[in-house]
Design an enzyme around this catalytic site. Structure first.
Site, mmCIF file in Angstrom:
data_model
loop_
_atom_site.group_PDB
_atom_site.id
_atom_site.type_symbol
_atom_site.label_atom_id
_atom_site.label_comp_id
_atom_site.label_asym_id
_atom_site.label_seq_id
_atom_site.Cartn_x
_atom_site.Cartn_y
_atom_site.Cartn_z
ATOM 1 N N SER A 157 0.858 -1.191 0.000
ATOM 2 C CA SER A 157 0.000 0.000 0.000
ATOM 3 C C SER A 157 0.882 1.223 0.000
ATOM 4 C CB SER A 157 -0.876 0.001 1.260
ATOM 5 O OG SER A 157 -1.515 1.248 1.415
ATOM 6 N N TYR A 183 -3.008 -0.228 10.479
ATOM 7 C CA TYR A 183 -2.993 -0.623 9.062
ATOM 8 C C TYR A 183 -1.624 -0.290 8.455
ATOM 9 C CZ TYR A 183 -4.326 -0.764 4.088
ATOM 10 O OH TYR A 183 -4.394 -1.049 2.749
HETATM 11 P P1 NAP Z 1 -12.061 -5.326 -0.102
HETATM 12 O O1 NAP Z 1 -12.882 -4.768 -1.213
HETATM 13 O O2 NAP Z 1 -12.530 -5.127 1.310
HETATM 14 O O3 NAP Z 1 -11.828 -6.903 -0.371
HETATM 15 C C1 NAP Z 1 -11.118 -7.674 0.547
HETATM 16 C C2 NAP Z 1 -11.101 -9.117 0.071
HETATM 17 O O4 NAP Z 1 -10.353 -9.898 1.013
HETATM 18 C C3 NAP Z 1 -12.474 -9.742 -0.031
HETATM 19 O O5 NAP Z 1 -12.508 -10.550 -1.201
HETATM 20 C C4 NAP Z 1 -12.563 -10.608 1.216
HETATM 21 O O6 NAP Z 1 -13.390 -11.743 0.952
HETATM 22 C C5 NAP Z 1 -11.108 -11.040 1.391
HETATM 23 N N1 NAP Z 1 -10.746 -11.416 2.756
HETATM 24 C C6 NAP Z 1 -10.759 -10.630 3.859
HETATM 25 N N2 NAP Z 1 -10.341 -11.332 4.918
HETATM 26 C C7 NAP Z 1 -10.059 -12.588 4.482
HETATM 27 C C8 NAP Z 1 -9.598 -13.784 5.120
HETATM 28 N N3 NAP Z 1 -9.337 -13.812 6.434
HETATM 29 N N4 NAP Z 1 -9.417 -14.895 4.352
HETATM 30 C C9 NAP Z 1 -9.669 -14.882 3.027
HETATM 31 N N5 NAP Z 1 -10.116 -13.781 2.384
HETATM 32 C C10 NAP Z 1 -10.304 -12.651 3.104
HETATM 33 O O7 NAP Z 1 -10.569 -4.731 -0.125
HETATM 34 P P2 NAP Z 1 -9.723 -4.086 -1.342
HETATM 35 O O8 NAP Z 1 -9.869 -2.613 -1.282
HETATM 36 O O9 NAP Z 1 -10.000 -4.810 -2.611
HETATM 37 O O10 NAP Z 1 -8.240 -4.400 -0.839
HETATM 38 C C11 NAP Z 1 -7.509 -5.539 -1.282
HETATM 39 C C12 NAP Z 1 -6.062 -5.388 -0.830
HETATM 40 O O11 NAP Z 1 -5.515 -4.175 -1.347
HETATM 41 C C13 NAP Z 1 -5.898 -5.305 0.699
HETATM 42 O O12 NAP Z 1 -4.716 -5.965 1.084
HETATM 43 C C14 NAP Z 1 -5.773 -3.806 0.939
HETATM 44 O O13 NAP Z 1 -5.078 -3.514 2.128
HETATM 45 C C15 NAP Z 1 -4.978 -3.402 -0.295
HETATM 46 N N6 NAP Z 1 -5.064 -1.977 -0.618
HETATM 47 C C16 NAP Z 1 -6.256 -1.400 -0.909
HETATM 48 C C17 NAP Z 1 -6.293 -0.034 -1.223
HETATM 49 C C18 NAP Z 1 -7.579 0.672 -1.593
HETATM 50 O O14 NAP Z 1 -7.543 1.918 -1.767
HETATM 51 N N7 NAP Z 1 -8.704 -0.012 -1.730
HETATM 52 C C19 NAP Z 1 -5.113 0.717 -1.223
HETATM 53 C C20 NAP Z 1 -3.917 0.080 -0.902
HETATM 54 C C21 NAP Z 1 -3.894 -1.277 -0.617
HETATM 55 P P3 NAP Z 1 -14.453 -12.397 1.977
HETATM 56 O O15 NAP Z 1 -14.948 -11.263 2.861
HETATM 57 O O16 NAP Z 1 -15.482 -12.957 1.071
HETATM 58 O O17 NAP Z 1 -13.673 -13.423 2.730
#
Ligand code: NAP
Length: 254
Positions: free
Chosen positions: A145, A158
């Protein structure tokens, strides 16, 4: 015009953790469009089947397991390799956000976010790498991130997980690089997903993101696909332990 062969990953098998929605789902789509067999992962079987149905082609598989649970991870990776085939590419993407002032952050919340964002990459990475190092090749991409580099009030835990994930990426590179496994990180900036929905809904914050980002906008999940395909391809065979920030330039400017 055809793509350069160095970027050809057709026929590879990839696992993307946390790919029922958001960034993970978009990365899975990108890998599928590049010709990979893609294994989606999440905790909810129904949600995962629906996510798989939204992807093209007949090479989409699912693997339901919780990435924070060591026994489930070990069984899940063994099952994927038996059912789908040897993993060439692992994307450690599953993650979460918990926003609260640090003085109010509970012990339980601290352990939960560490388990989900950091321990998961160790557990899944170790299981996959046990097999990849034995075979002498593999690509692991950890989703870091912009908060691997910079923090803001209310998200210290985080930022701590993502900073540590950056160093875990370098450590994995040190341990597994000699066995032909490349480990790198992809560092998204502010991307429109469910995780950032509360921030997008806050017009003042959203406008700050647009002003603060040289590209002048929020990122979209598809903005991250090109970077992943590069890191997963033979074009990156000598790229080890790097974090590629895909953030519209935010980490480069004050
Ligand atoms: P999101 O929309 O909340 O999706 C998170 C995903 O992770 C969901 O598919 C969820 O599926 C799965 N998940 C959560 N806990 C889990 C567990 N214990 N076991 C298996 N699956 C799990 O999040 P996102 O924004 O796409 O973020 C994805 C990644 O990118 C994360 O690592 C986040 O920190 C990183 N990131 C995001 C941003 C941003 O701006 N969005 C920026 C920088 C980095 P289920 O709930 O169905 O299990």
């Amino acid at each position: 015009m055809t793509a350069h062969p160095l970027f050809d990953i057709g026929g590879r098998t990839a696992l993307v953790t946390g790919s029922s929605r958001g960034i993970g789902h978009a990365l899975a789509l990108g890998l599928a469009e590049a010709g990979c067999t893609v294994v989606l992962n999440g905790r909810d079987a129904d949600r995962l089947s629906e996510a798989a149905a939204r992807l093209p082609g007949d090479r989409i598989r699912t693997a339901v397991f919780d990435v924070t649970d060591g026994a489930s991870v070990a069984a899940g990776i063994a099952d994927v390799e038996e059912r789908v085939g040897p993993l060439d590419i692992l994307v450690n993407n599953a993650g979460m956000q918990l926003r609260a002032p640090l003085l109010e952050f509970t012990d339980a919340a601290w352990h939960r976010i560490l388990d989900t964002n950091l321990t998961s990459a160790f557990l899944v990475g170790r299981e996959a790498a046990r097999r990849m190092t034995g075979r002498g090749h593999g690509k692991i991409v950890n989703i870091c991130s912009l908060q691997s580099e910079v923090a803001r009030p209310g998200i210290a835990p985080y930022a701590a997980t993502k900073g540590a994930l950056k160093m875990l990426t370098k450590g994995m590179c040190a341990d597994w690089g000699p066995s032909g496994v490349q480990v790198n990180g992809l560092g998204p900036g502010y991307i429109e997903t469910e995780l950032t929905r509360p921030l997008m809904a806050d017009e003042e914050f959203s406008a700050w993101v647009r002003r603060r980002t040289p590209a002048g906008r929020w990122g979209r999940t598809e903005d991250l696909v090109g970077g992943l395909l590069f890191l997963a391809s033979p074009a990156a065979d000598f790229v080890n332990g790097q974090i590629l920030y895909v953030d519209g330039g935010m980490t480069s400017v004050l």
